[in-house]
Write a protein that holds these residues in place. Structure first.
Motif, PDB file in Angstrom:
ATOM      1  N   LEU A  38      -3.285   2.743  -2.350  1.00 43.11           N
ATOM      2  CA  LEU A  38      -2.787   3.222  -1.063  1.00 43.11           C
ATOM      3  C   LEU A  38      -1.553   2.447  -0.585  1.00 43.11           C
ATOM      4  O   LEU A  38      -0.613   3.033  -0.038  1.00 43.11           O
ATOM      5  CB  LEU A  38      -3.916   3.149  -0.032  1.00 43.11           C
ATOM      6  N   ASP A  39      -1.531   1.143  -0.807  1.00 36.94           N
ATOM      7  CA  ASP A  39      -0.394   0.329  -0.370  1.00 36.94           C
ATOM      8  C   ASP A  39       0.901   0.645  -1.113  1.00 36.94           C
ATOM      9  O   ASP A  39       1.973   0.180  -0.712  1.00 36.94           O
ATOM     10  CB  ASP A  39      -0.709  -1.162  -0.528  1.00 36.94           C
ATOM     11  N   ASP A  40       0.826   1.428  -2.189  1.00 41.79           N
ATOM     12  CA  ASP A  40       2.011   1.788  -2.967  1.00 41.79           C
ATOM     13  C   ASP A  40       2.703   3.040  -2.439  1.00 41.79           C
ATOM     14  O   ASP A  40       3.781   3.402  -2.932  1.00 41.79           O
ATOM     15  CB  ASP A  40       1.634   2.058  -4.435  1.00 41.79           C
ATOM     16  N   CYS A  41       2.120   3.730  -1.476  1.00 45.77           N
ATOM     17  CA  CYS A  41       2.635   5.040  -1.064  1.00 45.77           C
ATOM     18  C   CYS A  41       4.091   5.019  -0.618  1.00 45.77           C
ATOM     19  O   CYS A  41       4.862   5.919  -0.974  1.00 45.77           O
ATOM     20  CB  CYS A  41       1.751   5.652   0.009  1.00 45.77           C
ATOM     21  N   ASP A  42       4.495   4.017   0.147  1.00 42.93           N
ATOM     22  CA  ASP A  42       5.893   3.955   0.586  1.00 42.93           C
ATOM     23  C   ASP A  42       6.831   3.763  -0.603  1.00 42.93           C
ATOM     24  O   ASP A  42       7.853   4.448  -0.715  1.00 42.93           O
ATOM     25  CB  ASP A  42       6.107   2.828   1.601  1.00 42.93           C
ATOM     26  N   ALA A  43       6.480   2.869  -1.504  1.00 41.22           N
ATOM     27  CA  ALA A  43       7.324   2.607  -2.678  1.00 41.22           C
ATOM     28  C   ALA A  43       7.370   3.817  -3.605  1.00 41.22           C
ATOM     29  O   ALA A  43       8.430   4.165  -4.136  1.00 41.22           O
ATOM     30  CB  ALA A  43       6.816   1.373  -3.426  1.00 41.22           C
ATOM     31  N   VAL A  44       6.239   4.477  -3.801  1.00 42.22           N
ATOM     32  CA  VAL A  44       6.203   5.665  -4.657  1.00 42.22           C
ATOM     33  C   VAL A  44       7.033   6.788  -4.035  1.00 42.22           C
ATOM     34  O   VAL A  44       7.770   7.488  -4.736  1.00 42.22           O
ATOM     35  CB  VAL A  44       4.751   6.104  -4.936  1.00 42.22           C
ATOM     36  N   ALA A  45       6.946   6.951  -2.729  1.00 42.70           N
ATOM     37  CA  ALA A  45       7.748   7.976  -2.058  1.00 42.70           C
ATOM     38  C   ALA A  45       9.240   7.685  -2.250  1.00 42.70           C
ATOM     39  O   ALA A  45      10.037   8.601  -2.496  1.00 42.70           O
ATOM     40  CB  ALA A  45       7.392   8.042  -0.581  1.00 42.70           C
ATOM     41  N   ARG A  46       9.610   6.431  -2.169  1.00 40.55           N
ATOM     42  CA  ARG A  46      11.020   6.054  -2.390  1.00 40.55           C
ATOM     43  C   ARG A  46      11.437   6.391  -3.826  1.00 40.55           C
ATOM     44  O   ARG A  46      12.496   6.979  -4.055  1.00 40.55           O
ATOM     45  CB  ARG A  46      11.212   4.559  -2.113  1.00 40.55           C
ATOM     46  N   VAL A  47      10.582   6.069  -4.792  1.00 39.16           N
ATOM     47  CA  VAL A  47      10.872   6.380  -6.197  1.00 39.16           C
ATOM     48  C   VAL A  47      11.013   7.891  -6.377  1.00 39.16           C
ATOM     49  O   VAL A  47      11.937   8.373  -7.032  1.00 39.16           O
ATOM     50  CB  VAL A  47       9.775   5.812  -7.129  1.00 39.16           C
TER      51      VAL A  47
END
Length: 173
Positions: free
Chosen positions: A10-19
């Motif tokens: 869940l904590d990766d959502c911002d980074a994944v959205a950026r990718v």
């Protein structure tokens, strides 16, 4: 290789959205309406990812690639959504890396993890859809052992038809 592949949390959502958003803007520039690419929102994409991950879809695999502690790539696969799919067929839904990570092995590492996980889950074949005009992505998938299987589909973006072709690969060790 200094790339670490791990399960997305869940904590990766911002980074994944950026990718994902940066990946779309880079990979699809000139292939789909720029107005659509310009209005993509990292914040909205991250919110959708959080909602989706919170639901807990057990048959989906979401992985991230990290380099020096930063998420630089993301991939996702699961059961095929195609009408003609067989029970042993899965689909690569997404594979994106940051522009500066293209041709550094990140995409290949993600693909290896996703295909290995699909085999371990009992899938014998993987398919994916790629824009017909996306020569770079098509070369990448062909080097990974995928080939067009003859299926084509129109994909509409802001009123513009952007044709896709399906690629497939047998999953073998």
């Amino acid at each position: 290789m200094d790339v670490r592949i791990r399960e997305m949390v869940l904590d990766d959502c911002d980074a994944v959205a950026r990718v994902r958003v940066q990946g779309w803007r880079y990979a699809y520039a000139g292939l789909m309406p720029q107005s659509y690419l310009d209005t993509m929102s990292v914040e909205e994409d991250a919110a959708r990812r959080r909602e989706f991950l919170a639901k807990g879809h057990s048959r989906l695999t979401n992985v991230v690639a990290e380099r020096d502690g930063e998420v630089v790539g993301w991939g996702c696969c699961g059961p095929s959504r195609d009408e003609d799919a067989t029970a042993d067929q899965c689909e690569l839904y997404a594979l994106y890396v940051l522009q500066e990570q293209v041709s550094t092995g990140v995409g290949r590492a993600l693909m290896t993890e996703l295909t290995g996980g699909a085999m371990a889950a009992g899938f014998g074949r993987m398919t994916l859809w790629v824009l017909e005009e996306n020569a770079r992505a098509r070369r990448f998938y062909e080097k990974a052992g995928f080939a067009p299987d003859g299926a084509e589909e129109p994909f509409e973006v802001n009123g513009v038809v952007v044709p896709e072709v399906r690629y497939a690969s047998a999953l073998t060790r």
